[in-house]
Design an enzyme around this catalytic site. Structure first.
Site, PDB file in Angstrom:
ATOM      1  N   HIS A   5       0.847  -1.201   0.000  1.00 19.96           N
ATOM      2  CA  HIS A   5       0.000   0.000   0.000  1.00 19.96           C
ATOM      3  C   HIS A   5       0.877   1.243   0.000  1.00 19.96           C
ATOM      4  O   HIS A   5       1.942   1.284   0.622  1.00 19.96           O
ATOM      5  CB  HIS A   5      -0.918  -0.005   1.225  1.00 19.96           C
ATOM      6  CG  HIS A   5      -2.026   0.996   1.118  1.00 19.96           C
ATOM      7  ND1 HIS A   5      -1.832   2.332   1.375  1.00 19.96           N
ATOM      8  CD2 HIS A   5      -3.326   0.861   0.751  1.00 19.96           C
ATOM      9  CE1 HIS A   5      -2.973   2.976   1.191  1.00 19.96           C
ATOM     10  NE2 HIS A   5      -3.896   2.106   0.807  1.00 19.96           N
ATOM     11  N   GLU A  57       0.738   3.971   1.470  1.00 20.73           N
ATOM     12  CA  GLU A  57       1.048   4.567   2.768  1.00 20.73           C
ATOM     13  C   GLU A  57       2.232   3.863   3.432  1.00 20.73           C
ATOM     14  O   GLU A  57       3.030   4.497   4.127  1.00 20.73           O
ATOM     15  CB  GLU A  57      -0.202   4.531   3.652  1.00 20.73           C
ATOM     16  CG  GLU A  57      -1.270   5.507   3.165  1.00 20.73           C
ATOM     17  CD  GLU A  57      -2.672   5.177   3.608  1.00 20.73           C
ATOM     18  OE1 GLU A  57      -3.583   5.930   3.216  1.00 20.73           O
ATOM     19  OE2 GLU A  57      -2.867   4.176   4.328  1.00 20.73           O
TER      20      GLU A  57
END
Length: 285
Positions: A125, A127
């Protein structure tokens, strides 16, 4: 501006023009997956999972064609595995460690995830790429370990705003796929979901236009064709993520190469999350 090499431009042109018209048996699955991120306490998570399950109980769907996944925080996994049916709603984790076990304080192993009922795991991901500095080498290790252990990865890719504005988005995504997925076997792709998330659209309220998203999804599928062949590429599930919600999902889910969504904020509301499933069914039934 970075430009794709000429040979690749030619390949992508002919793929878009002719590739999708070949007679190939398509068995891909259409999925709405919810990434709860660092949200909900355990009681809140229990209530949300129960609400989603209740709504699904009232609207069953073709399990061969459609699926739902929720990825709550680690602390919720075991309890939520007891709330959801595990049939219409599958359980996923938001991350996992790159080693099987050992002195890695704070990490969660694949075996730990399996022991509490997880079937899927989000890997790569944006993030985590940004805040935990996870690179493609590390993500390849995670992908290989997840597959070895029997977890099904949801592999995330996508470009930053600056990269899109510099017209480098194809180059970035191609590198993310080449450096990880191209080191796996064709048979592995049966157990991998790809999620394209333009980083500039995650949590910002911005969203790629249906045309922008479709163009990238078609490009991703062409990369899979280049490496693994038409059958694998056409059966691959490619989700869109990035501020996808009921108000904009119609245009996205209507696109031929968008097979559902990896949902952030809208997955925290049972009504919105299940409505997204209804929209997906409407377009892919």
């Amino acid at each position: 501006m970075v430009i794709l090499d000429f040979q690749w431009q030619i390949f992508f042109y002919f793929y878009k023009k002719f590739g999708k018209h070949k007679k190939i048996t398509v068995m891909r699955k259409f999925i709405v997956a919810g990434n709860w991120k660092m949200n909900t306490t355990l009681p809140e998570g229990e209530a949300l999972a129960s609400a989603i399950q209740d709504k699904v109980n009232n609207r069953k769907f073709d399990l061969d064609k459609f699926g739902m996944i929720i990825a709550p925080p680690y602390t919720h996994l075991y309890r939520i595995s007891q709330i959801i049916d595990g049939k219409y709603i599958k359980l996923g984790a938001q991350n996992m460690g790159w080693e099987e076990k050992g002195a890695y304080t704070g990490e969660i192993s694949a075996d730990m995830l399996l022991s509490v009922g997880a079937e899927y795991v989000i890997i790569g991901h944006s993030e985590r790429r940004k805040y935990q500095k996870e690179d493609n080498d590390l993500l390849l290790k995670k992908m290989q370990l997840a597959l070895k252990k029997g977890l099904k990865p949801i592999f995330c890719i996508g470009e930053e705003l600056e990269q899109r504005e510099a017209e480098e988005h194809f180059v970035v995504v191609r590198s993310q796929i080449r450096d990880v997925l191209f080191d796996l076997e064709a048979s592995d792709m049966e157990n991998i979901i790809i999620a394209y998330e333009p980083v500039w659209a995650i949590g910002t309220g911005k969203v790629a236009t249906p045309e922008q998203a479709q163009e990238m999804h078609a490009f991703i599928r062409s990369l899979l064709t280049e490496k693994f062949g038409d059958q694998v590429a056409n059966n691959a599930t490619i989700l869109y993520g990035g501020s996808c919600k009921p108000s904009n999902a119609d245009g996205l889910f209507a696109q031929p190469d968008i097979d559902g969504g990896l949902i952030g904020g809208a997955s925290l509301k049972a009504d919105d999350f299940t409505e997204l499933m209804e929209i997906l069914i409407k377009h892919k039934q």
